[in-house]
Design an enzyme around this catalytic site. Structure first.
Site, mmCIF file in Angstrom:
data_model
loop_
_atom_site.group_PDB
_atom_site.id
_atom_site.type_symbol
_atom_site.label_atom_id
_atom_site.label_comp_id
_atom_site.label_asym_id
_atom_site.label_seq_id
_atom_site.Cartn_x
_atom_site.Cartn_y
_atom_site.Cartn_z
ATOM 1 C CB ALA A 20 -0.923 0.008 1.216
ATOM 2 N N GLY A 53 0.848 -5.610 0.656
ATOM 3 C CA GLY A 53 -0.084 -5.785 -0.445
ATOM 4 C C GLY A 53 0.559 -6.316 -1.701
ATOM 5 C CD GLU A 64 -2.310 -8.643 1.794
ATOM 6 O OE1 GLU A 64 -3.055 -9.056 2.689
ATOM 7 O OE2 GLU A 64 -2.152 -7.423 1.544
ATOM 8 C CD GLU A 101 0.410 -6.300 5.475
ATOM 9 O OE1 GLU A 101 0.104 -6.297 4.273
ATOM 10 O OE2 GLU A 101 1.157 -7.175 5.985
#
Length: 264
Positions: free
Chosen positions: A70, A115, A118, A138
């Site tokens: 992110a 992310g 992910e 995170e």
């Protein structure tokens, strides 16, 4: 080879029946901003509805990173209301990759964190080169993996190993990542994209109807008991058993020629 751009930061290149989905925000190491997330979701929606795309390979235009997750610089300026508004946009990007109906391969080099990892986990297969560094950090910044990491990682490596990686927030280098099963194929430095596209080309030579049905059976059957899983498989089999692809595949086998898949 043709190209189509989705917004400023996402590019789709066509290599025959293999679609290369390129994360193209190199100045920010492909950090996923709101705009990039929206573009990624749009590109995935277009690919999902394209019968010519038999395989999707997710790549990066940055030479030292797949995706660093992110965009925390953008997030730093957010109010709580901004974060609430962004959440469905971000989710749509990750689920867009996850729900692509055809086989998907991530080509990973350099940093694939948060992310970014992910997005790779959302693919069916991960090809990584020896520069790859993966992790879900995170909890070290006060949140949790929110792009599917808490669900996808244990499905790949088991609950306890996923817990250790998520709770420790540690980064895993390529050699260890291969040993842990975080990646499926480890290749020499600089060859992740080439090897992923080659694998995609090999897969794309098979029946597109069969590929999508096989993926559906794999995804829907995962976690079910054996009896229920076999029912999922049977439903997927019935969806292809009377298809044009099945007829062509059997005919080509008997005629000792390469099949020309109708894709229906």
């Amino acid at each position: 080879m043709s190209e189509e751009r989705y917004g400023e930061f996402v590019l789709v290149r066509r290599h025959g029946h293999v679609a290369e989905l390129v994360l193209d925000r190199p100045k920010a190491m492909n950090a996923v901003s709101t705009e990039m997330a929206r573009s990624l979701a749009s590109a995935c929606a277009a690919l999902a509805g394209d019968p010519a795309a038999r395989v999707v390979v997710l790549t990066s235009s940055h030479d030292r990173a797949f995706c660093v997750g992110a965009d925390l610089k953008e997030r730093n300026s957010f109010t709580d209301a901004d974060l609430v508004r962004q959440r469905p946009v971000a989710r749509a990007a990750y689920t867009g990759v996850l729900e692509l109906p055809m086989p998907t391969i991530a080509a990973v080099h350099g940093f694939a964190l948060g992310g970014g990892f992910e997005l790779a986990l959302s693919c069916d297969l991960i090809v990584a080169d020896r520069t790859a560094v993966l992790g879900l950090p995170e909890v070290s910044v006060g949140v949790i993996p929110g792009g599917g990491g808490t669900q996808l990682l244990p499905r790949r490596v088991g609950a306890a190993r996923a817990a250790e990686l998520i709770f420790s927030a540690r980064r895993v280098e390529a050699g260890e990542a291969a040993g842990l099963g975080l990646v499926d194929r480890l290749v020499e430095q600089g060859r992740d994209r080439e090897e992923a596209l080659a694998l995609g080309e090999r897969i794309a030579g098979n029946s597109p109807v069969g590929l999508r049905a096989a993926k559906r059976a794999l995804r829907l059957g995962h976690g079910l008991d054996l009896r229920a899983g076999l029912e999922v498989e049977d439903a997927a089999w019935r969806s292809v058993a009377f298809s044009g692809d099945r007829a062509e595949g059997v005919a080509a086998f008997n005629e000792k020629r390469k099949p020309e898949w109708p894709g229906e």
